[in-house]
Each structure stands twice: as C-alpha cells, then as structure tokens.
Design a protein around this motif. Structure first.
Motif, PDB file in Angstrom:
ATOM      1  N   ILE A 100       0.785  -0.906   0.255  1.00 43.48           N
ATOM      2  CA  ILE A 100      -0.066   0.029  -0.059  1.00 43.48           C
ATOM      3  C   ILE A 100       0.916   1.242  -0.159  1.00 43.48           C
ATOM      4  CG2 ILE A 100      -1.930   1.094   1.257  1.00 43.48           C
ATOM      5  CD1 ILE A 100      -2.869  -1.405   2.242  1.00 43.48           C
ATOM      6  N   ASP A 101       1.905   1.251   0.852  1.00 44.15           N
ATOM      7  CA  ASP A 101       2.831   2.555   0.990  1.00 44.15           C
ATOM      8  C   ASP A 101       3.526   2.583  -0.326  1.00 44.15           C
ATOM      9  OD1 ASP A 101       2.321   3.023   3.536  1.00 44.15           O
ATOM     10  OD2 ASP A 101       3.846   1.764   4.304  1.00 44.15           O
ATOM     11  N   ARG A 102       3.897   1.511  -1.297  1.00 43.67           N
ATOM     12  CA  ARG A 102       4.473   1.615  -2.498  1.00 43.67           C
ATOM     13  C   ARG A 102       3.596   2.143  -3.653  1.00 43.67           C
ATOM     14  NH1 ARG A 102       7.576  -4.290  -3.322  1.00 43.67           N
ATOM     15  NH2 ARG A 102       8.823  -4.033  -1.546  1.00 43.67           N
ATOM     16  N   LEU A 103       2.180   1.802  -3.315  1.00 39.31           N
ATOM     17  CA  LEU A 103       1.236   2.378  -4.516  1.00 39.31           C
ATOM     18  C   LEU A 103       1.023   4.002  -4.018  1.00 39.31           C
ATOM     19  CD1 LEU A 103      -1.361  -0.611  -4.482  1.00 39.31           C
ATOM     20  CD2 LEU A 103       0.162   0.004  -6.213  1.00 39.31           C
ATOM     21  N   VAL A 104       0.742   4.169  -2.942  1.00 35.43           N
ATOM     22  CA  VAL A 104       0.661   5.643  -2.372  1.00 35.43           C
ATOM     23  C   VAL A 104       1.917   6.492  -2.884  1.00 35.43           C
ATOM     24  CG1 VAL A 104       0.595   7.366  -0.546  1.00 35.43           C
ATOM     25  CG2 VAL A 104      -0.642   5.142  -0.539  1.00 35.43           C
ATOM     26  N   LEU A 105       2.936   5.839  -2.935  1.00 37.21           N
ATOM     27  CA  LEU A 105       4.220   6.743  -3.245  1.00 37.21           C
ATOM     28  C   LEU A 105       4.231   6.895  -4.704  1.00 37.21           C
ATOM     29  CD1 LEU A 105       6.902   7.916  -2.299  1.00 37.21           C
ATOM     30  CD2 LEU A 105       7.992   5.943  -2.456  1.00 37.21           C
ATOM     31  N   LEU A 106       4.098   5.887  -5.359  1.00 36.13           N
ATOM     32  CA  LEU A 106       4.092   5.971  -6.989  1.00 36.13           C
ATOM     33  C   LEU A 106       2.902   6.895  -7.459  1.00 36.13           C
ATOM     34  CD1 LEU A 106       4.524   2.054  -7.921  1.00 36.13           C
ATOM     35  CD2 LEU A 106       6.037   3.956  -8.342  1.00 36.13           C
TER      36      LEU A 106
END
Length: 53
Positions: free
Chosen positions: A20-26
């Motif tokens: 989820i953090d990766r998706l938010v960052l992207l």
C-alpha cells in the motif's frame, strides 16, 4: 575504521515498504509529474505570448 560502511547487508528502503505504501508513493510521484508538466506548459504558453507581442 572505514569512513563508509558496506551496504551489502543493508536492504533498500523500497523493499521495506508495504504494498500500500508503494502504491501511495507511486501515485504521489505520478501526480507531481503531471502537475509539473501542466505548470511547465502554462509557463511555456505565457512566455510564448510575451515574445510574440
């Protein structure tokens, strides 16, 4: 004692993020790039209008 420690054992920060953090960052990066492109387009149009006067 070395000035710089070896990074062989160190993981990358990206690897430590949850999915989820990766998706938010992207998504944040996508939005920032889109905004910067829009801002650049506006500045280019304004600059072009000034030189054509």
């Amino acid at each position: 004692m070395a000035l710089f420690e070896s990074r062989k054992g160190a993981g990358r920060a990206w690897d430590e993020l949850s999915e989820i953090d990766r998706l938010v960052l992207l998504e944040t990066v996508r939005q920032r790039r889109k905004y910067n492109a829009h801002k650049s387009k506006i500045y280019s149009e304004l600059y072009g209008m000034r030189t054509n006067k």
